[in-house]
Design an enzyme around this catalytic site. Structure first.
Site, mmCIF file in Angstrom:
data_model
loop_
_atom_site.group_PDB
_atom_site.id
_atom_site.type_symbol
_atom_site.label_atom_id
_atom_site.label_comp_id
_atom_site.label_asym_id
_atom_site.label_seq_id
_atom_site.Cartn_x
_atom_site.Cartn_y
_atom_site.Cartn_z
ATOM 1 N N ASP A 1 -11.836 52.098 129.910
ATOM 2 C CA ASP A 1 -11.721 51.461 128.423
ATOM 3 C C ASP A 1 -12.915 50.715 128.086
ATOM 4 O O ASP A 1 -13.967 51.084 128.590
ATOM 5 C CB ASP A 1 -10.366 50.442 128.388
ATOM 6 C CG ASP A 1 -9.648 50.405 127.044
ATOM 7 O OD1 ASP A 1 -9.687 51.439 126.490
ATOM 8 O OD2 ASP A 1 -9.448 49.010 126.688
ATOM 9 N N ASP B 1 -11.183 56.799 132.192
ATOM 10 C CA ASP B 1 -12.613 56.133 131.821
ATOM 11 C C ASP B 1 -11.945 54.528 132.089
ATOM 12 O O ASP B 1 -10.984 54.479 132.197
ATOM 13 C CB ASP B 1 -12.651 56.151 130.291
ATOM 14 C CG ASP B 1 -11.362 55.825 129.437
ATOM 15 O OD1 ASP B 1 -11.187 54.686 129.231
ATOM 16 O OD2 ASP B 1 -10.748 56.668 128.952
#
Length: 303
Positions: free
Chosen positions: A222, A220
């Site tokens: 973040d 991802d």
């Protein structure tokens, strides 16, 4: 395990490859002669049993970092027991696989980063095998083994994986994900990825004189990225599953290369304790020395 070449007298190492599987990696495909074994250590029990086997004839030992099924959170991992168990099992080289969040636009989900630096922001973990009664200071200036990193990069590119060589891994305590302010702070420091598990793992591997490298697998962006939602477990797991398939392919390619007999580590990872012990032999605690039998036995036997 080391032997001496009769022709040259040069130390030769017959590698045993340790694999630490992060989130989503709880076993290794293709192992022959597989056997899960309980390995006891003076530091307590590791996260799980260790899986012993061979891949392409190379001896391997696999440890699921969080235990099979992921029952143990990052702050509760017994890092000392994990590394001691691998050392006690004869491991000479560790490939650590870790799910991380990206702190850079050019490192999207699904990307792999072969880390070369850490910033350790963890605070609730035992970070050394050494303590009162036997003090040691090892160098962590270059915390990853460049030889293993070279091999990982070569094999990852050969498989066509999206990979970047080099980057800084910010280790946070967790188990919560970052605040937006924290995420932006880490970005301002020039960090590449953020995760929760590779410290003190890397420090302990260095103390145990095991060559160690990290493959950080991005799940991802973040929470800093303006075009992406906040991190959720569902989103992470979806990418993690596809990353795990690519990681298994990388492991299957890397192990035969790392498993070839070699000389001593050019970076000195396998000799990190050579000049690290500072406590005088007559002031060392026998009880602590007994616990250090696997980790520091090479240098303690000479004292």
């Amino acid at each position: 395990m080391s032997t001496n070449s009769p022709s040259s007298g040069t130390p030769a190492v017959e590698p045993v490859i340790g694999l630490i599987g992060g989130s989503g990696l709880y076993d290794i495909d293709g192992l022959e002669d597989k056997e899960w074994r309980t390995v006891e250590t003076p530091w307590g029990m590791p996260s799980d049993q260790l899986l012993f086997g061979r891949l392409a004839g190379v001896r391997c030992v696999f440890l699921p970092r969080h235990g099979r099924g992921h029952p143990i959170p990052p702050s509760r991992l017994n890092y000392r027991a994990n590394i001691d168990a691998l050392k006690r099992s004869g491991v000479t080289d560790i490939v650590s696989l870790s799910a991380v969040g990206s702190l850079k636009e050019e490192l999207p989900p699904g990307h792999f980063v072969i880390i070369d630096q850490f910033i350790d922001r963890s605070f609730a973990r035992e970070k050394s095998f050494f303590d009162t009664g036997c003090v040691a200071h090892v160098s962590m200036a270059d915390p990853l083994c460049p030889r293993i990193g070279d091999t990982l990069e070569d094999k990852a590119r050969g498989l066509g994986l999206d990979v970047t060589r080099g980057g800084t891994y910010l280790v946070m305590e967790g188990p919560q994900f970052s605040t937006r302010a924290e995420s932006n702070l880490y970005r301002s420091w020039g960090c590449s990825v953020v995760g929760m598990t590779n410290m003190p793992e890397a420090k302990l591997a260095r103390e145990a004189e095991i060559c160690y490298a990290t493959v950080a697998m991005v799940t991802d962006y973040d929470c800093w990225h303006p075009d992406h939602d906040s991190v959720t477990v569902d989103a992470v797991v979806k990418v993690m599953q596809s990353n795990a398939d690519r990681a298994r392919a990388l492991v299957s390619s890397v192990i035969p290369a790392l498993g070839q007999p070699r000389g001593l580590c050019r970076a000195g990872c396998d000799r990190a304790l050579e000049h690290a012990l500072i406590t005088a032999p007559d002031r060392r605690d026998p009880a602590l020395l007994a616990k250090l039998d696997a980790v520091a036995g090479r240098v303690l036997k000479r004292a």
